[in-house]
Design a protein around this motif. Structure first.
Motif, PDB file in Angstrom:
ATOM      1  N   TRP A 183       0.824  -1.213   0.000  1.00  0.00           N
ATOM      2  CA  TRP A 183       0.000   0.000   0.000  1.00  0.00           C
ATOM      3  C   TRP A 183       0.857   1.261   0.000  1.00  0.00           C
ATOM      4  O   TRP A 183       0.540   2.246  -0.686  1.00  0.00           O
ATOM      5  N   GLN A 215     -11.314  -0.613  -0.182  1.00  0.00           N
ATOM      6  CA  GLN A 215     -10.153  -0.673   0.709  1.00  0.00           C
ATOM      7  C   GLN A 215      -9.519   0.707   0.869  1.00  0.00           C
ATOM      8  O   GLN A 215      -8.327   0.818   1.140  1.00  0.00           O
ATOM      9  N   ASP A 217      -9.373   2.881   3.124  1.00  0.00           N
ATOM     10  CA  ASP A 217      -8.649   3.167   4.366  1.00  0.00           C
ATOM     11  C   ASP A 217      -7.207   2.663   4.333  1.00  0.00           C
ATOM     12  O   ASP A 217      -6.377   3.107   5.130  1.00  0.00           O
ATOM     13  N   SER A 218      -6.907   1.747   3.404  1.00  0.00           N
ATOM     14  CA  SER A 218      -5.557   1.192   3.317  1.00  0.00           C
ATOM     15  C   SER A 218      -4.592   2.090   2.553  1.00  0.00           C
ATOM     16  O   SER A 218      -3.380   1.959   2.702  1.00  0.00           O
TER      17      SER A 218
END
Length: 250
Positions: A183, A215, A217-218
């Motif tokens: 990430w 996803q 928040d990643s």
């Protein structure tokens, strides 16, 4: 007679063709979504066969507006490019093909533009003044530019050249998966991309869609840019919902 409350949206993608009736008051599916795999050789005729099958399954009547997205630049009903579908689409009068096959008026548009309009009307960009840029991160990078609630179609910001590369070849979700980026590594590339876009256009807001937005928040908190950036609210439903909305409001 008022505008239709229900419209059919069909989203043509590289791996699947998805459709559902949309409740235009709620900006939500009015029935379960139907998905059929995209033909291996995704010529106009082969894709049209699948689209016609989806339309038949819902049997909404000839007066129901139908909007269809393509992973392509679309002007005046003609596909001008071909991303993840067969190159025979380029220069093909897609709107005419679908109208003849389905026997009704059809609205054809770029898939990212449809997603952008859906987020504008029902999602993360609702009531946002100024310039909003919606990007869809997936096999490529799609974009929709919305200025004070008006779509400027076919922006194709995923094809900006950055450091000698087509931006989407380095920063799309497919690049992260292909190169095994974590990430943080991917966020560095996205930061480079979004900084270039914000330096060119100075938007008020970025909205990030595509499957990876689930996803968010990643990776979104890892971006180092000045523009507010938020995940799409409608996720992968946005293309279908936007296509239906635009078909009913053309």
């Amino acid at each position: 007679m008022g505008k239709s409350k229900i419209a059919l949206g069909i989203d043509v993608g590289g791996t699947g063709i998805k459709g559902a009736p949309v409740d235009l008051d709620k900006g939500a599916f009015a029935d379960d979504r139907l998905r059929i795999p995209t033909p291996d050789v995704a010529t106009p005729e082969a894709v049209c066969d699948v689209v016609a099958e989806i339309a038949r399954q819902f049997d909404l009547g000839k007066s129901t507006p139908v909007g269809i997205t393509l992973p392509a630049v679309v002007t005046h009903g003609v596909a001008r490019s071909a991303a993840n579908i067969d190159e025979s689409w380029i220069g093909y009068h897609a709107e005419e093909l679908f109208e003849k096959r389905l026997g009704r008026d059809i609205t054809i548009l770029n898939d990212a533009d449809a997603a952008g309009v859906a987020e504008l009307r029902y999602g993360a960009a609702r009531k946002q003044d100024g310039l909003v840029i919606v990007t869809t991160l997936g096999t490529g990078i799609g974009s929709a530019m919305l200025l004070d609630g008006v779509l400027a179609p076919n922006s194709e910001l995923g094809h900006l050249e950055i450091d000698g590369h087509d931006a989407e070849s380095r920063a799309a979700t497919s690049a992260r998966e292909r190169e095994g980026l974590d990430w943080h590594e991917w966020a560095e590339r996205l930061t480079t991309y979004y900084r270039r876009v914000e330096d060119l256009f100075w938007p008020e807001l970025f909205v990030v869609g595509g499957g990876v937005s689930k996803q968010a928040d990643s990776f979104l908190p890892l971006l180092d840019i000045r523009t507010p950036i938020v995940p799409a609210k409608l996720k992968n439903k946005a293309g279908i919902i936007g296509a239906a909305y635009l078909a009913a409001n053309r």
